[in-house]
Each structure stands twice: as structure tokens, then as C-alpha cells.
Design a protein around this motif. Structure first.
Motif, short mmCIF file in Angstrom:
data_model
loop_
_atom_site.label_atom_id
_atom_site.label_comp_id
_atom_site.label_asym_id
_atom_site.label_seq_id
_atom_site.Cartn_x
_atom_site.Cartn_y
_atom_site.Cartn_z
N VAL A 96 0.86 -1.19 0.00
CA VAL A 96 0.00 0.00 0.00
C VAL A 96 0.90 1.24 0.00
CG1 VAL A 96 -1.76 1.27 1.28
CG2 VAL A 96 -1.81 -1.24 1.25
N PRO A 97 0.76 2.09 -1.03
CA PRO A 97 1.64 3.26 -1.13
C PRO A 97 1.19 4.41 -0.22
CG PRO A 97 0.13 3.21 -2.98
CD PRO A 97 -0.13 1.96 -2.18
N ILE A 98 2.17 5.20 0.20
CA ILE A 98 1.95 6.46 0.90
C ILE A 98 2.71 7.51 0.11
CG2 ILE A 98 2.45 7.79 3.00
CD1 ILE A 98 0.16 5.84 3.39
N GLU A 99 2.02 8.56 -0.30
CA GLU A 99 2.62 9.57 -1.16
C GLU A 99 3.58 10.47 -0.39
OE1 GLU A 99 -0.20 11.78 -3.54
OE2 GLU A 99 -1.51 10.02 -3.58
N THR A 100 4.74 10.68 -0.99
CA THR A 100 5.72 11.62 -0.47
C THR A 100 6.16 12.52 -1.62
OG1 THR A 100 7.56 10.11 -0.87
CG2 THR A 100 6.54 10.06 1.33
N THR A 101 6.75 13.64 -1.26
CA THR A 101 7.28 14.58 -2.23
C THR A 101 8.71 14.89 -1.84
OG1 THR A 101 5.09 15.57 -2.53
CG2 THR A 101 6.97 16.88 -3.25
N VAL A 102 9.58 14.98 -2.83
CA VAL A 102 10.96 15.37 -2.59
C VAL A 102 11.17 16.75 -3.15
CG1 VAL A 102 13.37 14.85 -3.10
CG2 VAL A 102 11.78 12.99 -2.60
N GLU A 103 11.75 17.61 -2.32
CA GLU A 103 12.05 18.98 -2.73
C GLU A 103 13.43 19.34 -2.19
OE1 GLU A 103 10.05 23.08 -1.51
OE2 GLU A 103 8.70 21.80 -2.67
N ASP A 104 14.37 19.62 -3.08
CA ASP A 104 15.74 19.97 -2.69
C ASP A 104 16.36 18.94 -1.76
OD1 ASP A 104 15.65 22.35 -4.21
OD2 ASP A 104 14.72 23.43 -2.55
N GLY A 105 16.10 17.66 -2.02
CA GLY A 105 16.70 16.59 -1.24
C GLY A 105 15.98 16.27 0.06
N ASP A 106 14.95 17.03 0.41
CA ASP A 106 14.16 16.78 1.61
C ASP A 106 12.89 16.03 1.24
OD1 ASP A 106 15.76 18.04 3.62
OD2 ASP A 106 15.12 19.98 2.81
N VAL A 107 12.47 15.10 2.11
CA VAL A 107 11.29 14.28 1.87
C VAL A 107 10.15 14.79 2.75
CG1 VAL A 107 10.34 11.94 1.86
CG2 VAL A 107 12.79 12.29 1.42
N TYR A 108 9.00 15.01 2.13
CA TYR A 108 7.80 15.50 2.82
C TYR A 108 6.66 14.51 2.65
CZ TYR A 108 10.27 19.95 2.77
OH TYR A 108 11.21 20.93 2.93
N LEU A 109 5.83 14.38 3.65
CA LEU A 109 4.61 13.59 3.56
C LEU A 109 3.59 14.40 2.78
CD1 LEU A 109 2.96 11.09 4.40
CD2 LEU A 109 2.33 12.34 6.47
N SER A 110 3.12 13.88 1.65
CA SER A 110 2.16 14.62 0.83
C SER A 110 0.85 13.86 0.63
CB SER A 110 2.78 14.98 -0.53
OG SER A 110 3.25 13.83 -1.19
N ASP A 111 0.69 12.72 1.31
CA ASP A 111 -0.52 11.91 1.21
C ASP A 111 -1.61 12.54 2.07
OD1 ASP A 111 -2.48 9.79 1.46
OD2 ASP A 111 -0.90 8.44 0.74
N SER A 112 -2.68 13.00 1.44
CA SER A 112 -3.74 13.70 2.17
C SER A 112 -4.62 12.77 3.01
CB SER A 112 -4.62 14.49 1.19
OG SER A 112 -5.24 13.60 0.28
N SER A 113 -4.45 11.45 2.87
CA SER A 113 -5.27 10.51 3.63
C SER A 113 -4.70 10.23 5.02
CB SER A 113 -5.44 9.20 2.87
OG SER A 113 -4.20 8.51 2.78
N VAL A 114 -3.48 10.73 5.31
CA VAL A 114 -2.85 10.49 6.61
C VAL A 114 -2.17 11.77 7.10
CG1 VAL A 114 -2.48 8.02 6.20
CG2 VAL A 114 -0.71 9.67 5.56
#
Length: 148
Positions: A96-114
């Protein structure tokens, strides 16, 4: 700038091999997520094998080999980039995937369901450091078809 919670860095995930954190779903239930290396990025997956809900990372890092996440109980392997399993008891399933976003080498949680709850596993949010005793009984038993 990303609106989601800052988790870690891509370099940290690649150096450690995986990174564990806990999220809270819309119903307030906690669940664990692992970030794993995938080429030059990272992917997020619920920390649970699709076969018998075995934790893939029991707090010591996910077992990884050749770009695959290995279930410590039965040895099914999941592609770290796609989440697909083509062997063992979990064959034909997908993590089950959880969406993340990478920006300038930093990882952010971007999944709106959690929402982000804490770094580490669920137990780390509810125990004190005095309770953190290394107990070998919490290791999964193994009936794996893969040897290390």
C-alpha cells in the motif's frame, strides 16, 4: 515549498537503507510507513506485508536486497520502486503506497489521507525510554524460502 510534514532527507534514506515513521489515518488509527531507496528518489509504503500483515521493518530497518524489500517472515520480496511482489506467499500483490514529495533533497509527507504522528514505529510514540528494552521475543519467526 511543500505543505506536508518534513520527514527526512533522501540521503538519510539511501544511507540507512530505510526510514520508519508513523502516521494517523482519518479515523485516528496509527499505522507505520517505511521510506525505501528507489533509484535516486524514495518511495513510501505501509509497513506491512500483504500476505499476513507482518511488519517489514520491526524497528531495526527493513531488510533490503538488490532493490527489493524482503518480508522477514516468509521471504516474499517487493520491488522498492513499484511495491509489487512476484514470489513467495505474497506473489501477485502490491504494498500500500503512501505519497511523499521530494524537494531539494528533503522528503515530505504529501498523502492527504494520513497525517504525520512521529518518527519511528507506533511503539515509540507510546513508550518511554525506560521501557525501551531490547527484547528478542519481538522478532518475527521465519519460515522464509530465502536464505541470507
Amino acid at each position: 515549498m511543500t505543505d506536508g510534514a518534513h520527514l527526512t532527507t533522501v540521503d538519510t534514506v539511501h544511507d540507512a537503507g530505510s526510514w520508519l515513521f508513523t502516521v494517523r489515518d482519518a479515523y485516528g488509527e496509527l499505522d507505520e510507513v517505511i521510506l525505501v531507496p528507489c533509484d535516486d528518489r524514495v518511495e513510501g509504503w505501509i509497513n506491512r506485508c500483504t500476505h499476513e500483515a507482518q511488519r517489514l521493518d520491526v524497528g531495526r530497518g527493513a531488510a533490503m536486497r538488490d532493490g527489493e524489500i524482503i518480508c522477514p517472515r516468509h521471504g516474499s520480496t517487493f520491488d522498492s520502486c513499484a511495491g509489487d511482489c512476484d514470489n513467495g506467499d505474497a506473489a501477485g500483490t502490491r504494498l500500500v503506497p503512501i505519497e511523499t514529495t521530494v524537494e531539494d533533497g528533503d522528503v515530505y509527507l504529501s498523502d492527504s489521507s494520513v497525517t504525520f504522528a512521529n518518527e519511528g514505529g507506533i511503539d515509540e510514540a507510546t513508550t518511554s525510554p525506560a521501557d525501551d528494552v531490547d527484547d528478542e521475543d519481538d522478532l518475527p519467526s521465519s519460515t522464509s524460502h530465502i536464505g541470507f
